[in-house]
Scaffold this motif. Structure first.
Motif, mmCIF file in Angstrom:
data_model
loop_
_atom_site.group_PDB
_atom_site.id
_atom_site.type_symbol
_atom_site.label_atom_id
_atom_site.label_comp_id
_atom_site.label_asym_id
_atom_site.label_seq_id
_atom_site.Cartn_x
_atom_site.Cartn_y
_atom_site.Cartn_z
ATOM 1 N N SER A 1 -10.486 8.036 1.763
ATOM 2 C CA SER A 1 -9.961 7.668 0.455
ATOM 3 C C SER A 1 -8.710 8.462 0.129
ATOM 4 C CB SER A 1 -11.014 7.918 -0.614
ATOM 5 O OG SER A 1 -12.143 7.152 -0.310
ATOM 6 N N ARG A 2 -8.548 9.596 0.781
ATOM 7 C CA ARG A 2 -7.341 10.378 0.557
ATOM 8 C C ARG A 2 -6.172 9.873 1.395
ATOM 9 N NH1 ARG A 2 -11.565 12.636 -0.990
ATOM 10 N NH2 ARG A 2 -11.576 13.994 -2.793
ATOM 11 N N LEU A 3 -6.429 8.916 2.256
ATOM 12 C CA LEU A 3 -5.318 8.279 2.961
ATOM 13 C C LEU A 3 -4.625 7.296 2.021
ATOM 14 C CD1 LEU A 3 -6.898 7.424 6.408
ATOM 15 C CD2 LEU A 3 -5.264 9.199 5.930
ATOM 16 N N ARG B 1 -4.582 3.208 12.213
ATOM 17 C CA ARG B 1 -3.421 2.321 12.254
ATOM 18 C C ARG B 1 -3.033 2.092 10.790
ATOM 19 N NH1 ARG B 1 -0.553 -2.252 10.617
ATOM 20 N NH2 ARG B 1 0.336 -3.317 12.376
ATOM 21 N N ALA B 2 -2.029 2.811 10.344
ATOM 22 C CA ALA B 2 -1.698 2.790 8.929
ATOM 23 C C ALA B 2 -0.660 1.711 8.648
ATOM 24 C CB ALA B 2 -1.158 4.141 8.507
ATOM 25 N N PRO B 3 -0.998 0.722 7.823
ATOM 26 C CA PRO B 3 -0.034 -0.350 7.566
ATOM 27 C C PRO B 3 1.256 0.138 6.899
ATOM 28 C CG PRO B 3 -1.967 -0.554 6.154
ATOM 29 C CD PRO B 3 -2.280 0.473 7.177
ATOM 30 N N SER B 4 1.140 1.099 5.991
ATOM 31 C CA SER B 4 2.348 1.578 5.310
ATOM 32 C C SER B 4 3.344 2.170 6.300
ATOM 33 C CB SER B 4 1.994 2.661 4.298
ATOM 34 O OG SER B 4 1.027 2.219 3.427
ATOM 35 N N GLY C 1 0.625 8.825 1.593
ATOM 36 C CA GLY C 1 -0.526 9.532 2.137
ATOM 37 C C GLY C 1 -1.059 8.829 3.364
ATOM 38 N N GLU C 2 -0.969 7.516 3.360
ATOM 39 C CA GLU C 2 -1.437 6.741 4.496
ATOM 40 C C GLU C 2 -0.388 6.704 5.607
ATOM 41 O OE1 GLU C 2 -3.533 2.602 4.227
ATOM 42 O OE2 GLU C 2 -1.386 2.361 4.341
ATOM 43 N N ALA C 3 0.878 6.586 5.211
ATOM 44 C CA ALA C 3 1.936 6.508 6.215
ATOM 45 C C ALA C 3 1.996 7.789 7.038
ATOM 46 C CB ALA C 3 3.273 6.243 5.540
#
Lengths: 366, 143, 159
Positions: free
Chosen positions: A64-66, A328-331, A362-364
């Protein structure tokens, strides 16, 4: 003949419109963008390395912190990936509650998108309205999990707690009010001439380029490709719901903006159906206390997050900790297209481009 | 579709590749030398236009590069794996086939220390330029 | 030498004796100008505290500045990574005196859940003089307001 020179402007990392620590090194010819270099990593928190020293259960809150804007979506993706690894079937009721939470998260994330897009291009009021409505979703998350923004509600094999009584009227009144909220956004923003002038025909992303650059989610659909993992490869119980995949035509900022508004409507449709069919029963499958997937097992599980294709690649070595966990982070991948859509445009379009690509740093950076 | 793909693959690279079916993804295990030609074949002949994911795994004596490639919107999906020796971690870059590989390969270079031959701008992306070591390697010790 | 008795008499005639520093601090404490800086989940709560329901303007702290040269309060919201550290230092150096630092959230206080990693610093107080710590992951807007009121008390000399 006037001689001119290129100038370089650093947009970010401390800049209110960069959604965190994004750094776009922009080369300008007058007001026109010659090139943009994207620098990332200002929020790189070594999540993938930390995962190797946490047990499967301990890693749930990190997800959730991503993507903290859509708190339940990454946690759901991760839990499903581990469940796939273990071969666990989640009880019906838990699946339905997961879907309700996931779609509420998507609405929250898209509302924040609309609000932050508005403030990025100068319409402060838009932010106030979107946050006002988003608070109601935060309240629902607080009811169910005790935490407003970053809820840790998903568990491997199901969810943490059953829905409390007060959740049902809250979600129902929220869904009933949603059309009025959207009307307000439409009156305030969609019908706004200035917003249209800023967004239409700027930051155009053609469909073939979008696919080649690995763009996913609403950004890809804005370019006219009807690819939604909820439809293409239904995970959880998404095949049971009737909803549309809105697509754009041109792939400009305007299409990407409209995509979010229409996806809020579709998500509301899904929540309504899920609430109607919500069965009684167990909320968590029987999962061993210490989770040890078999040695050498691996899985790549992907879900349609509010930003795009969110994938978890997990390799197990038979111990209670993941051997390797890759997100695999979409951002991260969507940001790769920023130079392409910004080149040739004006400097002020860059801000709109960043805002409509909707990166969450955070996700990127992970 | 997968059947045809299997036949064509075995015709071209029999003995050099291994195919696993029945998993989530149609899995091809290949060698790092023929990775680029195989990927080019997948893209040109079978229209795999979308590189979903790529990442590296450190298995101690070797690294494994894992690629997840899709064809959209039909949603055909293939997983390609290639081993790389630890003492010479080099593999061909796929940036010219899918620009999506650009950032992801830089990330793998940054965190895993795998060099991608032919990448236009192979620099650290997540960590500062002066960072020492590649933290996702299993033998990395934080200073 | 001003006597207590004289001060009382002046106050009766609506004349207040004080120091300039006190007057200034009174003004500063009632309207901090925070810098809009943040790099993770906490800024979202920061935005929420500025928005309709929580309404930071009730306390007079709503003037978020985009430029560090106009701000006097640095709210470090989110983890400070090795790559971000020079940026934060530079931003802090650009702010005019007097200035204060508020560490918002566990990451800014101690590195939080990411302390074990290789890239997050164990708290921003390793290189910044932090005045107020607001714990939470992320702290609720109410917690942030409490932190700001603590800072107000500190600036007024009550702490």
């Amino acid at each position: 003949m006037i001689e001119s020179d290129f100038i370089t402007i650093n947009v970010g990392p401390q800049h209110p419109s960069t959604h965190g620590g994004l750094h776009a090194e922009t080369v300008l010819d007058g007001e026109h963008i010659v090139d943009v270099k994207v620098h990332l990593g200002y929020v790189h928190r070594s999540v993938e390395k930390i995962a190797e020293s946490r047990t499967y259960t301990q890693f749930i809150p990190y997800n959730s912190r991503l993507d903290y804007l859509a708190t339940h979506l990454p946690a759901m993706g991760y839990c499903q990936a581990v469940e796939k690894l273990l071969g666990v079937t989640v009880p019906e009721r838990a699946e339905y509650i997961r879907v309700i939470m996931a779609e509420l998260s998507r609405i929250a994330s898209h509302m924040l998108f609309i609000g932050s897009l508005a403030i990025d291009i100068g319409a402060t009021t838009g932010l106030i309205y979107c946050f006002r409505d988003r608070e109601r979703i935060m309240d629902m998350f607080e009811m169910t999990s005790g935490q407003r923004l970053i809820a840790s509600y998903m568990r491997i094999g199901g969810i943490a707690e059953d829905l409390p009584e007060e959740f049902y009227p809250a979600v129902k009144s929220f869904l009933d009010d949603l059309p009025y909220m959207l009307d307000e956004y439409n009156n305030l923003l969609t019908g706004n001439e200035i917003l249209q002038a800023r967004l239409k025909n700027t930051g155009i992303l053609p469909a073939d380029k979008a696919i080649a650059y690995g763009v996913s989610g609403p950004n890809l659909r804005a370019s006219g490709i009807a690819y939604d993992i909820r439809k293409a490869e239904p995970y959880s119980i998404y095949e049971r719901f009737d909803f549309d995949v809105p697509i754009g035509s041109k792939g400009d900022n305007w299409d990407r903006f409209l995509m979010r508004i229409r996806e809020i409507e579709e998500s509301a449709k899904i929540i309504r159906q899920a609430l109607q069919d919500l069965p009684e029963g167990e909320i968590r499958a029987k999962v061993p206390r210490i989770i040890k997937p078999e040695k050498g097992a691996e899985v790549y599980h992907r879900i349609e997050s509010s930003k795009g294709e969110l994938g978890f690649y997990i390799v197990s070595d038979g111990s209670e900790k993941p051997y390797r966990l890759h997100v695999r982070a979409p951002s991260f991948i969507n940001l790769g297209v920023l130079p392409l859509i910004s080149r040739g445009g004006k400097l002020q379009d860059l801000i709109a481009n960043i805002a409509t690509l909707d990166p969450v740093l955070g996700e990127a950076d992970r | 579709m997968y059947q045809e793909l299997k036949e064509r693959l075995l015709k071209n690279w029999d003995g050099k590749i291994e195919i696993n079916e029945g998993k989530d993804f149609f899995e091809i295990i290949t060698q790092s030398e023929i990775l680029f030609t195989l990927m080019e074949f997948l893209k040109k002949e079978f229209g795999f236009n979308y590189l979903a994911n790529l990442c590296g795994v450190d298995y101690g004596e070797k690294f494994t590069m894992v690629y997840h490639v899709c064809r959209i919107p039909e949603n055909l999906k293939v997983c390609v794996k290639a081993d790389i020796p630890r003492d010479n971690p080099e593999i061909d870059s796929l940036t010219c086939l899918w620009p999506a590989a650009d950032f992801q390969e830089r990330e793998v270079y940054d965190l895993m220390g795998i060099v991608f031959k032919g990448h236009p701008d192979l620099k650290r992306i997540l960590l500062p330029e002066d960072f020492e070591g590649h933290p996702l390697r299993k033998d990395y010790k934080a200073v | 030498m001003v006597l207590e008795k004289d001060v009382k008499m002046l106050e009766k005639n609506n004349i207040i004796v004080t120091t300039l520093e006190k007057i200034w601090n009174w003004g500063r404490a009632h309207s901090f100008w925070p810098l809009s800086y943040g790099c993770n989940c906490c800024p979202i709560e920061l935005m929420a505290s500025g928005a309709a329901r929580f309404d930071i303007a009730r306390y007079g702290y709503e003037v978020f500045r985009a430029s560090p040269r106009q701000a006097d309060l640095l709210i470090v919201a989110g983890p400070v990574t090795v790559k971000m550290k020079p940026v934060v230092q530079r931003v802090y150096a650009q702010m005019p005196e007097p200035k204060w630092v508020l560490a918002m959230g566990n990451c800014a206080i101690s590195g939080g859940p990411f302390k074990d990693g290789y890239s997050v610093l164990p708290g921003c107080d390793t290189f910044l003089p932090v005045d107020v710590y607001v714990p939470g992951c992320p702290p609720r807007p109410e917690a942030l307001f409490n932190g700001l009121l603590e800072l107000k008390a500190k600036v007024l000399g009550q702490r």
